[in-house]
Scaffold this motif. Sequence first.
Motif, PDB file in Angstrom:
ATOM      1  N   ARG A 211       4.566   3.132   1.815  1.00  0.00           N
ATOM      2  CA  ARG A 211       5.947   3.020   1.805  1.00  0.00           C
ATOM      3  C   ARG A 211       6.546   3.087   0.314  1.00  0.00           C
ATOM      4  O   ARG A 211       7.775   3.647   0.012  1.00  0.00           O
ATOM      5  CB  ARG A 211       6.691   1.938   2.672  1.00  0.00           C
ATOM      6  N   LEU A 212       6.000   2.360  -0.701  1.00  0.00           N
ATOM      7  CA  LEU A 212       6.525   2.317  -1.808  1.00  0.00           C
ATOM      8  C   LEU A 212       5.939   3.358  -2.563  1.00  0.00           C
ATOM      9  O   LEU A 212       6.124   3.559  -3.960  1.00  0.00           O
ATOM     10  CB  LEU A 212       6.002   0.867  -2.392  1.00  0.00           C
ATOM     11  N   GLY A 213       4.962   4.336  -2.366  1.00  0.00           N
ATOM     12  CA  GLY A 213       4.694   5.378  -3.234  1.00  0.00           C
ATOM     13  C   GLY A 213       3.729   4.824  -4.214  1.00  0.00           C
ATOM     14  O   GLY A 213       3.415   5.693  -4.975  1.00  0.00           O
ATOM     15  N   VAL A 214       2.883   3.833  -3.942  1.00  0.00           N
ATOM     16  CA  VAL A 214       1.678   3.330  -4.815  1.00  0.00           C
ATOM     17  C   VAL A 214       0.333   3.598  -4.155  1.00  0.00           C
ATOM     18  O   VAL A 214       0.285   3.292  -2.784  1.00  0.00           O
ATOM     19  CB  VAL A 214       1.951   1.623  -4.792  1.00  0.00           C
ATOM     20  N   PRO A 215      -0.312   4.202  -4.834  1.00  0.00           N
ATOM     21  CA  PRO A 215      -1.736   4.572  -4.420  1.00  0.00           C
ATOM     22  C   PRO A 215      -2.487   3.440  -4.135  1.00  0.00           C
ATOM     23  O   PRO A 215      -2.677   2.459  -4.509  1.00  0.00           O
ATOM     24  CB  PRO A 215      -2.389   5.276  -5.571  1.00  0.00           C
ATOM     25  N   VAL A 216      -3.162   3.296  -2.770  1.00  0.00           N
ATOM     26  CA  VAL A 216      -4.032   2.311  -2.348  1.00  0.00           C
ATOM     27  C   VAL A 216      -5.466   2.686  -2.081  1.00  0.00           C
ATOM     28  O   VAL A 216      -5.576   3.749  -1.287  1.00  0.00           O
ATOM     29  CB  VAL A 216      -3.472   1.611  -0.757  1.00  0.00           C
TER      30      VAL A 216
ATOM     31  N   ILE B 271       3.857  -5.258  -6.124  1.00  0.00           N
ATOM     32  CA  ILE B 271       2.967  -4.089  -5.586  1.00  0.00           C
ATOM     33  C   ILE B 271       3.850  -2.917  -5.958  1.00  0.00           C
ATOM     34  O   ILE B 271       3.276  -1.735  -6.538  1.00  0.00           O
ATOM     35  CB  ILE B 271       2.806  -4.422  -4.276  1.00  0.00           C
ATOM     36  N   GLY B 272       5.234  -2.854  -5.802  1.00  0.00           N
ATOM     37  CA  GLY B 272       5.905  -1.889  -6.164  1.00  0.00           C
ATOM     38  C   GLY B 272       5.673  -1.392  -7.740  1.00  0.00           C
ATOM     39  O   GLY B 272       6.093  -0.076  -8.021  1.00  0.00           O
ATOM     40  N   ARG B 273       5.577  -1.998  -8.479  1.00  0.00           N
ATOM     41  CA  ARG B 273       5.380  -1.656  -9.822  1.00  0.00           C
ATOM     42  C   ARG B 273       3.988  -1.343 -10.351  1.00  0.00           C
ATOM     43  O   ARG B 273       3.677  -0.936 -11.462  1.00  0.00           O
ATOM     44  CB  ARG B 273       5.890  -2.978 -10.915  1.00  0.00           C
ATOM     45  N   ALA B 274       3.145  -1.524  -9.415  1.00  0.00           N
ATOM     46  CA  ALA B 274       1.637  -1.353  -9.793  1.00  0.00           C
ATOM     47  C   ALA B 274       1.444   0.397  -9.989  1.00  0.00           C
ATOM     48  O   ALA B 274       1.885   1.180  -9.232  1.00  0.00           O
ATOM     49  CB  ALA B 274       0.835  -1.930  -8.668  1.00  0.00           C
TER      50      ALA B 274
ATOM     51  N   LEU C 255      -3.098   6.482   5.541  1.00  0.00           N
ATOM     52  CA  LEU C 255      -2.154   5.908   4.573  1.00  0.00           C
ATOM     53  C   LEU C 255      -2.889   5.368   3.159  1.00  0.00           C
ATOM     54  O   LEU C 255      -2.101   5.133   2.258  1.00  0.00           O
ATOM     55  CB  LEU C 255      -1.663   4.360   5.008  1.00  0.00           C
ATOM     56  N   ALA C 256      -4.157   5.798   3.017  1.00  0.00           N
ATOM     57  CA  ALA C 256      -4.940   5.247   1.987  1.00  0.00           C
ATOM     58  C   ALA C 256      -5.204   6.602   0.757  1.00  0.00           C
ATOM     59  O   ALA C 256      -5.234   7.545   1.509  1.00  0.00           O
ATOM     60  CB  ALA C 256      -6.334   4.928   2.281  1.00  0.00           C
ATOM     61  N   ARG C 257      -4.664   6.282  -0.318  1.00  0.00           N
ATOM     62  CA  ARG C 257      -4.978   7.490  -1.266  1.00  0.00           C
ATOM     63  C   ARG C 257      -6.482   7.760  -1.380  1.00  0.00           C
ATOM     64  O   ARG C 257      -6.767   9.117  -1.269  1.00  0.00           O
ATOM     65  CB  ARG C 257      -4.339   6.930  -2.737  1.00  0.00           C
TER      66      ARG C 257
END
Length: 303
Positions: free
Chosen positions: A154-159, A128-131, A176-178
């Motif tokens: 938390r990981l700064g990845v758009p959800v 997930i952190g690399r996504a 929390l959702a992008r």
Amino acid sequence: MARIVVVGSINMDLVTVAPRFPAPGETLLGERFLTVPGGKGANQAVAAARLGAEVALVGALGDDAFGIQLHDGLRAEGVDTTHVARLDGCASGTASIAVAEGENQIVVVPAANARVTPAQVEAARAVIGRADAVLVQMEISLETVEATLRLGHRLGVPVILNPAPAQKLPAEWLQLARYATPNQLELATLLGADPAEDFRALMKRAPCPVVLTRGAEGAWYAEAGAGPAHQEAFPVDVVDSTGAGDTFNAALAVFLHEGLPQAVRKACAAAALSVTKLGARGGMPRTAELDALLARRAPLPAA
């Protein structure tokens, strides 16, 4: 190549095609029956993979025959199933789908999907952190939806939250959702609002940016603090609308790095292609098909 993680359901779709939907208590002769791999999570994973993304799926399957078929089918589509749990003594999820006159009615039995856990999401932290984007829907437990939103944030990845089947969620989760990607009824349910209220007003009230799907009208979208813009639909002959929303969400995630207007445009085109064939995955396009449609019909976003 976009890197996409999908957290969601995996089903076997049991599809019956009929000339019309039966009335309550009526027995109707159908035209065709088939079993088709489905589930919102698996569908979005496959759609993203066909569009050239590197895709990992977090989900669960039972130890039944459907579980074997579904797992093998995902692998054949190029989806990484490392984080798909195989549960002993549990059935795989199913969806009973009736198709008539280009529309569908669906009854889902979650089975193994109800046992996708926050611990599985945490175990997938590295991928997930690399996504580039994470997709999550609501055919799994809400605690797992929340865990996905919180970890991505938390990981700064758009959800991207596809709130289907819809139910009201806390505003804190939505923040929390992008992006959230409902239709009008789903957006009203999500907010606990009146479905008859103007969809533009509902979009402005949402705690996160919304990409609103409106079927043959295309989609409306808005970044935080901006008024909604409209993307026209791509007209096609509709055979089966099952899976159109999943294709839309997958394309939105895959092309999000190109900017929201372009991602929505490509998502509308991909969704249009998806309804031209029978089955949730039957019409899910590959990159060449999408490029061909965009070259033939390229409506610009309308203000």
